[in-house]
Design a protein around this motif. Structure first.
Motif: not given
Lengths: 74, 693
Positions: A5, A34, A37-38, A41-42, B179, B182-183, B186, B496, B499-500
């Motif tokens: 990651d 962030v 959040i990652i 998610e993982r 990933l 998915a983030a 959410h 956020l 950013i993603v």
């Protein structure tokens, strides 16, 4: 074979760095958010959790920080 | 993650089959040598089943040995030892997967799995095995790391849309894009929830309206994005179909349009008829020259000139021409002589003179026959000796014209025959149907492109509207004391989300570009392409996930059609290696029969490049694939074993293996040696067979 990651995280950090610093320390809050959040998610990929609520909490955390420091001059 | 060893029992041909994999970083290659039908693909399947579980095999795949009679139960077991790097150091695990199945059953039962961490103090059983395995060996990455030469080709072969999907999926999985997606979902959900709460708390109608608009926009944007993605995929497929149809049309046009060829044939036949007429005229001209006076001049000119000289001398001497008689006779018709005297017969002197002339006429008539003949010749030959002697030039001209016309006539005949042959090979509607097909695809393509443009504009507009409404909502919220908290949360959620979103865009462009560049380097190295002279200049991955190749003059090549078999395989292996390297995921690359269709330089370079680009490389190779790469394998292979199928005796195996069981035998023979188990008969060439006979 585990996922790496690091690349995703490094680009997320780049993007967070490019975001407007609405209040002092706001960018750092975003970066922590962030990254969290990652990680969630993982984790969720291998063991299902109530991730929507957890991400909502993180967003709320950053919002609270922003609200708290808005208008205070800090 | 590195594989250390594996053992398989009752997995098809693999029974009691043990393999050690090289973990030496300098000699990171493990070679499993096996001829065709000797368990290579079975081993690839067995490793995937052990590591990734039942989903890794088709549901109809039977794992148990073929020797188990119908209705009897067989057990399959796989035991794999591997190690993974963690922040706390290297950890080693032992995985055991097994199942029992009844021979002949239509579906394979679910396997059971156990995992234990190997520690110096003793092994610790790991709970939640599948979760652990999912982290060590994500199923998403299986198809990239475990592949075979043929399957890898699917990245550049088949329908264009399918190719793009496979390439995109492979890149996205290895780069961790799902990933991020998915983030993003959410974060968007959190944003919606905040808006809903704010709306409830404020009770403002304006706020409620803005929120409703945002909700609608949040539904419309992904909906239109999905439509745009589907349209883009259709465009890719249609582009592919259009290119193929256009190529078919070009091929048909090369063969020729039936109507055009028939027209050409008619034109040639007309020209041929005209040529035939000209040829006949030339024949006549030539024959006329052979029967004319000029021919006589040409043939007898020199002799006649000599004779003319003799006759001239005779004329000068007054011996010819023999003109006295006609002159005298002519004079008698007059009343006076040329000297002026009277020739009147009534006059005495005139009558006397006339009598004298008549006497002279009688004398002249007595002149010899020879003199008369000479006179005739003199007069008649003057035509043959006077004037230019042009017959030869005229004949050369006529002969050339006739020869030239003959050649034209024959050439037109050849062209007519060729056109007739082409005409007979062309179906009536070849060009017409190819053109119709191409035009249909072009029409569809144009329509889809317009649709994509409209959708793209719509998505942009919707995004802009969402931005404006979100800002409006924040402004409305900020006006109210109790709304400020929500306004701040919405700002945070928006930041956020951006950013993603931006990270996703960056990953899809920058990282795909990195894979593209690295793939190009590896590919060119594998095929030995000289940047200035080679036919293939570079390979790339487009932004819509197409693997493409450029030839000279930046000419775009279709890898599935314009590359040879070896280059196609090299390109897909280069893609896999580039992807694994750029992603940073450390895992074994297990490739079954990667060197098929390769020989010489390319084959050797693929082995070298693959070894240097992998953290651990396991190659399942036939003896033919190894042939020519022995010295490279000497340098890079840390482990080599040979698998032999005893069923190959006596046709292919030299020695009786002592068993006819459906299970491969494994020996320690490396890529250059052989033993009583694995030594194979040398294939006889037809020449050798002939010599033996």
């Amino acid at each position: 074979m585990a996922y790496k990651d690091e690349r995703v995280i490094s680009i997320l950090m780049e993007q967070a760095e490019a975001t407007e610093e609405r209040v002092l320390g706001y960018r750092d809050e975003l970066k922590h958010a962030v990254a969290d959040i990652i990680a969630l998610e993982r984790q969720n990929k291998f063991a299902k959790t109530n991730i929507a609520v957890k991400v909502g909490d993180i967003v709320s955390r950053v919002g609270t920080y922003l609200n708290k420091h808005t208008g205070t001059g800090s | 993650m590195r594989l250390i060893k594996a053992r398989f029992d009752g997995f098809r041909l693999l029974d009691g089959a043990e393999f050690n994999f090289s973990v030496d970083k300098k000699k990171n290659v493990t070679v499993i040598r096996a001829a065709n039908e000797s368990g290579k693909t079975t081993l690839l399947s067995a490793l995937q089943w052990a590591l990734f579980g039942d989903e890794a095999l088709p549901s109809t795949y039977t794992t148990i040995s073929m020797d188990i009679p119908e209705g009897m139960v067989g057990t399959t077991t796989a035991e794999v030892t591997y190690e993974v790097e963690t922040p706390k150091g290297t950890r080693r695990y032992r995985l055991v997967r097994s199942l029992s199945d009844r021979a002949g059953s239509s579906s394979r039962p679910k396997s059971s799995v156990a995992l234990e961490e190997i520690k110096p103090t003793g092994n610790d059983s790991v709970p939640n095995v599948e979760s652990y395995l999912g982290q060590h060996m994500p199923a998403d990455l299986r198809e990239v790391f475990f592949t075979d030469g043929d399957r890898a080709l699917s990245f550049i072969e088949g329908r264009r849309g399918d190719q793009q999907k496979r390439v995109r999926r492979a890149i996205e999985q290895l780069m961790g894009l799902p990933l991020l997606e998915a983030a993003l979902e959410h974060v968007k959900k959190a944003e919606r929830d905040i808006r809903a709460k704010a709306d409830n708390v404020s009770g403002s109608q304006q706020l409620s309206d803005v929120r409703a608009q945002l909700e609608a926009l949040d539904l419309a944007i992904p909906d239109n994005e999905a439509k745009l993605a589907a349209t883009t995929e259709e465009i890719a497929n249609l582009s592919d179909l259009y290119s193929r149809a256009d190529r078919t049309l070009q091929d048909a046009l090369k063969k020729g349009n039936r109507e055009e060829i028939a027209g050409d044939l008619q034109r040639i036949e007309k020209q041929r008829a005209a040529s035939e007429a000209r040829k006949r005229t030339a024949d006549l001209d030539q024959s006329r020259l052979l029967s004319g006076i000029d021919f006589a001049k040409g043939m007898m000119g020199e002799k006649l000139k000599a004779a003319g000289k003799v006759l001239d001398q005779l004329r000068k001497k007054g011996q010819i021409p023999n003109s006295t008689i006609p002159v005298l006779e002519e004079r008698l018709t007059h009343a006076d002589c040329i000297c002026g005297e009277s020739l009147d017969p009534n006059d005495r002197d005139g009558a006397r003179r006339r009598a004298h002339i008549l006497h002279l006429i009688e004398d002249s008539r007595a002149t010899d026959v020879l003199k008369s003949r000479i006179s005739t010749i003199y007069y008649e030959s003057r035509e043959l000796t006077n004037g230019k002697m042009a017959w030869h030039d005229q004949y050369v001209k006529a002969y050339s014209a006739r020869t030239r016309e003959q050649e034209t006539y024959e050439e037109l005949g050849r062209q007519a025959a060729e056109l007739e042959a082409r005409l007979s090979k062309i179906k009536d509607n070849d060009v017409q149907s190819a053109r119709e097909m191409r035009d249909t695809y072009l029409q569809q393509l144009t329509s889809k492109r317009e649709q994509a443009t409209r959708l793209d504009v719509t998505v942009r507009n919707l995004r802009q509207q969402r931005g404006e409404r979100a800002k409006e909502m924040e402004t409305l919220l900020a006006r109210e004391t109790k709304g400020r908290k929500f306004a701040a949360e919405l700002s945070a959620a928006g930041d956020l989300r951006k950013i993603v979103e931006q990270t996703l865009v960056t990953m899809k462009t920058r990282e795909v570009d990195a894979v593209s560049r690295h793939m190009n380097e590896l590919f060119l190295q594998m095929i030995g392409a000289d940047p200035d002279r080679a036919m293939i200049r570079r390979a790339a991955i487009t932004t819509d996930f197409n693997i493409i190749v450029y030839g000279r003059n930046e000419r775009l090549l279709d890898p599935s059609q314009d590359l040879n078999g070896a280059s196609r395989r090299a390109l897909t292996i280069a893609f896999i290696l580039a992807l694994t390297q750029v992603s940073g995921v450390e895992a074994p690359n297990v490739i079954d029969t990667p060197l098929g269709m390769m020989t010489g330089f390319v084959k050797r370079e693929v082995v070298k490049v693959a070894a240097s680009s992998s953290s651990q490389l396991i190659l399942l190779l036939t003896p033919d694939e190894i042939n020519g790469c022995e010295d490279i394998l000497d340098q890079v292979a840390g482990e080599v074993v040979t698998m032999t199928n005893p069923a190959h005796y006596p046709v292919m195996l030299k020695h009786d293996p002592g068993t006819s069981d459906a299970r491969v035998l494994i020996c320690k023979c490396d890529h250059v040696s052989s033993c009583e188990i694995c030594e194979r008969n040398t294939p006889s060439t037809p020449k050798q067979v002939g010599e033996a006979a």
